[in-house]
Write a protein that holds these residues in place. Structure first.
Motif, short mmCIF file in Angstrom:
data_model
loop_
_atom_site.label_atom_id
_atom_site.label_comp_id
_atom_site.label_asym_id
_atom_site.label_seq_id
_atom_site.Cartn_x
_atom_site.Cartn_y
_atom_site.Cartn_z
N GLY A 1 0.82 -1.20 0.00
CA GLY A 1 0.00 0.00 0.00
C GLY A 1 0.86 1.25 0.00
N ASN A 2 0.26 2.37 -0.38
CA ASN A 2 0.93 3.67 -0.38
C ASN A 2 2.24 3.66 -1.18
N LEU A 3 2.22 3.02 -2.34
CA LEU A 3 3.36 2.99 -3.28
C LEU A 3 4.61 2.39 -2.66
N SER A 4 4.43 1.32 -1.90
CA SER A 4 5.57 0.65 -1.27
C SER A 4 5.72 -0.77 -1.82
N GLY A 5 6.80 -1.40 -1.45
CA GLY A 5 7.05 -2.78 -1.87
C GLY A 5 7.65 -2.85 -3.26
N SER A 6 7.52 -4.02 -3.87
CA SER A 6 8.05 -4.22 -5.23
C SER A 6 7.22 -3.42 -6.22
N ARG A 7 7.86 -3.06 -7.34
CA ARG A 7 7.19 -2.20 -8.32
C ARG A 7 7.28 -2.79 -9.72
N LEU A 8 6.14 -2.84 -10.40
CA LEU A 8 6.08 -3.10 -11.84
C LEU A 8 5.82 -1.74 -12.48
N SER A 9 6.49 -1.45 -13.59
CA SER A 9 6.37 -0.15 -14.22
C SER A 9 6.35 -0.33 -15.74
N TRP A 10 5.38 0.35 -16.41
CA TRP A 10 5.24 0.25 -17.86
C TRP A 10 5.44 1.60 -18.51
N SER A 11 6.05 1.58 -19.69
CA SER A 11 6.23 2.80 -20.47
C SER A 11 5.13 2.96 -21.51
N THR A 12 4.31 1.94 -21.68
CA THR A 12 3.23 1.98 -22.66
C THR A 12 1.89 1.95 -21.93
N CYS A 13 0.85 2.31 -22.63
CA CYS A 13 -0.48 2.32 -22.05
C CYS A 13 -1.30 1.20 -22.70
N GLY A 14 -1.98 0.41 -21.89
CA GLY A 14 -2.79 -0.69 -22.39
C GLY A 14 -3.33 -1.48 -21.22
N THR A 15 -3.75 -2.71 -21.46
CA THR A 15 -4.22 -3.58 -20.39
C THR A 15 -3.19 -4.67 -20.19
N PHE A 16 -2.70 -4.80 -18.97
CA PHE A 16 -1.63 -5.73 -18.64
C PHE A 16 -2.13 -6.76 -17.64
N SER A 17 -2.07 -8.03 -18.01
CA SER A 17 -2.44 -9.09 -17.08
C SER A 17 -1.41 -9.16 -15.97
N ILE A 18 -1.90 -9.37 -14.77
CA ILE A 18 -1.03 -9.46 -13.60
C ILE A 18 -1.10 -10.89 -13.09
N SER A 19 0.04 -11.56 -13.11
CA SER A 19 0.12 -12.89 -12.49
C SER A 19 1.42 -12.94 -11.72
N ALA A 20 1.45 -13.69 -10.69
CA ALA A 20 2.63 -13.84 -9.84
C ALA A 20 3.03 -12.52 -9.19
N PHE A 21 2.08 -11.58 -9.05
CA PHE A 21 2.37 -10.28 -8.44
C PHE A 21 1.09 -9.78 -7.77
N THR A 22 1.16 -9.44 -6.52
CA THR A 22 0.01 -8.89 -5.79
C THR A 22 0.05 -7.38 -5.88
N VAL A 23 -1.05 -6.76 -6.31
CA VAL A 23 -1.13 -5.31 -6.44
C VAL A 23 -1.89 -4.74 -5.26
N ARG A 24 -1.24 -3.81 -4.53
CA ARG A 24 -1.86 -3.15 -3.38
C ARG A 24 -1.94 -1.64 -3.54
N SER A 25 -1.23 -1.10 -4.55
CA SER A 25 -1.36 0.33 -4.89
C SER A 25 -0.90 0.53 -6.33
N ILE A 26 -1.40 1.63 -6.93
CA ILE A 26 -1.06 1.96 -8.31
C ILE A 26 -0.71 3.45 -8.38
N ALA A 27 0.06 3.80 -9.40
CA ALA A 27 0.41 5.21 -9.64
C ALA A 27 0.38 5.48 -11.13
N ASN A 28 -0.12 6.65 -11.49
CA ASN A 28 -0.19 7.09 -12.88
C ASN A 28 0.64 8.37 -13.02
#
Length: 169
Positions: free
Chosen positions: A104-131
């Motif tokens: 939460g609150n932009l902490s922990g491990s981070r996945l980051s994309w340079s493109t815009c689209g829909t990205f499937s999330i597997s093997a990664f728990t998402v607790r916060s996002i940033a745009n």
């Protein structure tokens, strides 16, 4: 004569480096990725391990930094050829990118994309996002159910399971 001895010394040094190079490389084992990097690399083909806490998927515009590597190195958006021009960074999410965090609150491990689209999330728990883009919005979703939305230049905590992250320009 002095010039030929200088050239000979340089050649001798070069030959010594070439001959010792493979022996030095043979003793250096590739880095062992952190558990979360290894899990995502197993789930998403095409990843390149940069060090134990950082990986990139150039074809996808994706980067990952494990929680233990967040404070030691932040990859720039140019590392995977981003051409997006965005707003200021949002936390550790670089300008022009969208990010998903395991804490939460932009902490922990981070996945980051340079493109815009829909990205499937597997093997990664998402607790916060940033745009960190200057337009559009980012959603964390379970199927088509929106769990959280972050407008341009903002972030949001995520509650519930996430199967994909969707960026809309």
């Amino acid at each position: 004569m002095k010039r030929s001895s200088t050239i000979l010394a340089a050649l001798t040094t070069a030959v010594a480096l070439v001959l010792s190079g493979p022996a030095a490389l043979a003793t250096d084992a590739p880095p062992e990725p952190s558990a979360d990097i290894a899990a995502v690399m197993a789930a998403v083909p095409g990843g390149v391990l940069l060090d134990a806490h950082h990986a990139t998927w150039p074809a996808l515009g994706l980067e990952m930094t494990s929680a233990s590597g967040v404070s030691t190195r932040t990859l720039s958006s140019s590392a995977v050829g981003s051409s997006a021009v965005g707003t200021a960074s949002v936390g550790s999410c670089a300008s022009g990118r969208v990010c998903a965090f395991s804490g939460g609150n932009l902490s922990g491990s981070r996945l980051s994309w340079s493109t815009c689209g829909t990205f499937s999330i597997s093997a990664f728990t998402v607790r916060s996002i940033a745009n960190a883009r200057s337009t559009g919005y980012l959603q964390a979703r379970s199927g088509t159910t929106v769990r959280a939305t972050a407008k341009a230049g903002a972030s949001a905590n995520v509650f519930g399971s996430v199967t994909n992250v969707r960026c809309v320009s």
